[in-house]
Design an enzyme around this catalytic site. Structure first.
Site, PDB file in Angstrom:
ATOM      1  N   SER A  45     -12.907  77.603 -63.688  1.00 39.03           N
ATOM      2  CA  SER A  45     -12.899  77.647 -65.157  1.00 39.03           C
ATOM      3  C   SER A  45     -11.518  77.224 -65.621  1.00 39.03           C
ATOM      4  O   SER A  45     -10.538  77.342 -64.866  1.00 39.03           O
ATOM      5  CB  SER A  45     -13.155  79.082 -65.625  1.00 39.03           C
ATOM      6  OG  SER A  45     -12.778  79.237 -66.984  1.00 39.03           O
ATOM      7  N   TYR A 103     -11.702  87.987 -64.814  1.00 34.29           N
ATOM      8  CA  TYR A 103     -12.286  86.639 -64.742  1.00 34.29           C
ATOM      9  C   TYR A 103     -11.197  85.606 -64.440  1.00 34.29           C
ATOM     10  O   TYR A 103     -11.339  84.784 -63.530  1.00 34.29           O
ATOM     11  CB  TYR A 103     -12.978  86.340 -66.070  1.00 34.29           C
ATOM     12  CG  TYR A 103     -13.725  85.030 -66.110  1.00 34.29           C
ATOM     13  CD1 TYR A 103     -14.962  84.894 -65.472  1.00 34.29           C
ATOM     14  CD2 TYR A 103     -13.212  83.928 -66.787  1.00 34.29           C
ATOM     15  CE1 TYR A 103     -15.659  83.696 -65.519  1.00 34.29           C
ATOM     16  CE2 TYR A 103     -13.904  82.726 -66.835  1.00 34.29           C
ATOM     17  CZ  TYR A 103     -15.126  82.618 -66.206  1.00 34.29           C
ATOM     18  OH  TYR A 103     -15.820  81.429 -66.247  1.00 34.29           O
TER      19      TYR A 103
HETATM   20  P1  NAD Z   1     -24.693  81.895 -66.979  1.00 37.31           P
HETATM   21  O1  NAD Z   1     -24.453  83.350 -67.144  1.00 37.31           O
HETATM   22  O2  NAD Z   1     -25.648  81.222 -67.901  1.00 37.31           O
HETATM   23  O3  NAD Z   1     -25.138  81.584 -65.473  1.00 37.31           O
HETATM   24  C1  NAD Z   1     -24.625  82.276 -64.380  1.00 37.31           C
HETATM   25  C2  NAD Z   1     -25.773  82.529 -63.422  1.00 37.31           C
HETATM   26  O4  NAD Z   1     -25.285  83.249 -62.271  1.00 37.31           O
HETATM   27  C3  NAD Z   1     -26.871  83.391 -64.057  1.00 37.31           C
HETATM   28  O5  NAD Z   1     -28.131  82.804 -63.811  1.00 37.31           O
HETATM   29  C4  NAD Z   1     -26.743  84.721 -63.336  1.00 37.31           C
HETATM   30  O6  NAD Z   1     -27.953  85.426 -63.225  1.00 37.31           O
HETATM   31  C5  NAD Z   1     -26.238  84.255 -61.971  1.00 37.31           C
HETATM   32  N1  NAD Z   1     -25.624  85.336 -61.203  1.00 37.31           N
HETATM   33  C6  NAD Z   1     -24.737  86.263 -61.661  1.00 37.31           C
HETATM   34  N2  NAD Z   1     -24.439  87.118 -60.666  1.00 37.31           N
HETATM   35  C7  NAD Z   1     -25.129  86.708 -59.572  1.00 37.31           C
HETATM   36  C8  NAD Z   1     -25.221  87.187 -58.246  1.00 37.31           C
HETATM   37  N3  NAD Z   1     -24.535  88.260 -57.853  1.00 37.31           N
HETATM   38  N4  NAD Z   1     -26.020  86.507 -57.374  1.00 37.31           N
HETATM   39  C9  NAD Z   1     -26.718  85.427 -57.772  1.00 37.31           C
HETATM   40  N5  NAD Z   1     -26.671  84.928 -59.021  1.00 37.31           N
HETATM   41  C10 NAD Z   1     -25.886  85.582 -59.905  1.00 37.31           C
HETATM   42  O7  NAD Z   1     -23.287  81.189 -67.043  1.00 37.31           O
HETATM   43  P2  NAD Z   1     -22.851  79.637 -67.150  1.00 37.31           P
HETATM   44  O8  NAD Z   1     -22.122  79.507 -68.403  1.00 37.31           O
HETATM   45  O9  NAD Z   1     -23.955  78.713 -66.832  1.00 37.31           O
HETATM   46  O10 NAD Z   1     -21.764  79.628 -65.968  1.00 37.31           O
HETATM   47  C11 NAD Z   1     -21.982  79.068 -64.693  1.00 37.31           C
HETATM   48  C12 NAD Z   1     -20.638  79.023 -63.967  1.00 37.31           C
HETATM   49  O11 NAD Z   1     -19.721  78.232 -64.719  1.00 37.31           O
HETATM   50  C13 NAD Z   1     -19.986  80.398 -63.804  1.00 37.31           C
HETATM   51  O12 NAD Z   1     -19.313  80.451 -62.555  1.00 37.31           O
HETATM   52  C14 NAD Z   1     -18.987  80.441 -64.942  1.00 37.31           C
HETATM   53  O13 NAD Z   1     -17.921  81.301 -64.688  1.00 37.31           O
HETATM   54  C15 NAD Z   1     -18.560  78.978 -65.000  1.00 37.31           C
HETATM   55  N6  NAD Z   1     -17.990  78.587 -66.298  1.00 37.31           N
HETATM   56  C16 NAD Z   1     -18.757  78.580 -67.447  1.00 37.31           C
HETATM   57  C17 NAD Z   1     -18.173  78.166 -68.656  1.00 37.31           C
HETATM   58  C18 NAD Z   1     -18.945  78.097 -69.946  1.00 37.31           C
HETATM   59  O14 NAD Z   1     -18.329  77.838 -70.985  1.00 37.31           O
HETATM   60  N7  NAD Z   1     -20.257  78.301 -69.963  1.00 37.31           N
HETATM   61  C19 NAD Z   1     -16.835  77.795 -68.670  1.00 37.31           C
HETATM   62  C20 NAD Z   1     -16.095  77.818 -67.503  1.00 37.31           C
HETATM   63  C21 NAD Z   1     -16.691  78.204 -66.318  1.00 37.31           C
END
Ligand code: NAD
Length: 259
Positions: free
Chosen positions: A144, A157
């Site tokens: 991130s 985080y």
């Molecule tokens: P999201 O919450 O929509 O998706 C995350 C997924 O991970 C969910 O489906 C959740 O059920 C799953 N998950 C959580 N814990 C788990 C576990 N223990 N085992 C298996 N699955 C598990 O979030 P997103 O926004 O799609 O984020 C995806 C990735 O991108 C994450 O690593 C997040 O930190 C990173 N990220 C997102 C953003 C953003 O703006 N959306 C920005 C930077 C980084």
């Protein structure tokens, strides 16, 4: 389907929604056999079925990324089903907000457990399989922009994602001799299903985010899938890299709201 990942088998953790789902769909459209993972078998299978309905090849496998045995079993199922494991995306992640001076340590530990330890578990089970196959592979860890910068209320985080960045470099060095490439994608603020719901909860609004981002908007899931596709390519001499896909957020030296 034919495409840039034709003949490859790819696992994407936490891919029943959001960025992971977008990556799974794009990889399938590029010809990969895709393993959709979620803690819920039903949700994983639902996404796999919709990929198949679009002409791709996918299965859904339930596993919690913090559970090494379950993740090893996921890799075993992948290889039984498709014959190899070539690409592994550690996408699953969680976040929780709170002032550091009051943060419940168990809650803090749980974020590190999923985001950092879970990423290591995924790297370990995937790396073992790729090393045994002897034909290289690509691992992509989801970081991130907050892995490179501090942001209020997000101490577990930010710390976890900073750990993911260094883990990526360390494993890239360690597994280079096996031609296993390890990279990280560090998204900025990306518009997903939950962006609207979480609006304002971290002390800034969606408009503040747009103002602070030089490109003036949120990134899209499709843009993250495009970056992921590049980073899992094995003909680009890139390993140990953290790619910031943040619309210029890190590059910008001015504070929020000062534009
Ligand atoms: P999201 O919450 O929509 O998706 C995350 C997924 O991970 C969910 O489906 C959740 O059920 C799953 N998950 C959580 N814990 C788990 C576990 N223990 N085992 C298996 N699955 C598990 O979030 P997103 O926004 O799609 O984020 C995806 C990735 O991108 C994450 O690593 C997040 O930190 C990173 N990220 C997102 C953003 C953003 O703006 N959306 C920005 C930077 C980084």
């Amino acid at each position: 389907m034919t495409g840039r990942l034709s003949g490859d088998t790819a696992v994407v953790t936490g891919s029943s929604q959001g960025i992971g789902k977008g990556i799974a769909e794009r990889f399938a459209a590029e010809g990969a056999n895709v393993v959709v993972n979620s803690r819920s078998a039903e949700r994983a299978e639902e996404v796999a079925e919709s990929i198949e309905a679009d002409g791709g090849t996918a299965i859904g496998v339930a596993a919690d990324v913090t559970d090494e045995d379950a993740m090893a079993a996921l890799v075993e199922t992948t290889v039984e089903e498709f014959g190899s494991l070539d690409v592994f995306v550690n996408n699953a992640g969680v976040t929780t907000l709170g002032p550091a001076e009051e943060f419940d340590v168990d809650e803090w530990r749980e974020v590190v457990n999923v985001d950092l330890v879970g990423t290591f578990v995924g790297c370990k089970v995937a790396g073992n399989q790729m090393i045994e196959q002897g034909d290289g592979g690509a691992i992509l860890n989801m970081s991130s922009l907050m892995g490179g910068r501090g942001l209020q209320l997000r101490s577990p985080y930010c710390a976890s994602k900073a750990g993911v960045n260094n883990l990526t470099q360390t494993l890239a060095v360690e597994w280079a001799e096996h031609d296993v490439h390890v990279n990280a994608l560090a998204p900025g603020f990306i518009w997903t299903e939950i962006t609207e719901q979480t609006q304002g909860s971290a002390g800034y609004t969606n408009d503040d985010i747009r103002d602070r981002t030089p490109l003036g908007r949120f990134g899209s899931v499709e843009e993250m899938a495009e970056c992921a596709l590049f980073l899992v390519g094995r003909n680009n001499f890139v390993t140990g890299e953290v790619l910031y896909a943040d619309g210029g957020w890190q590059a910008y030296g001015w504070g929020a709201g000062d534009q």
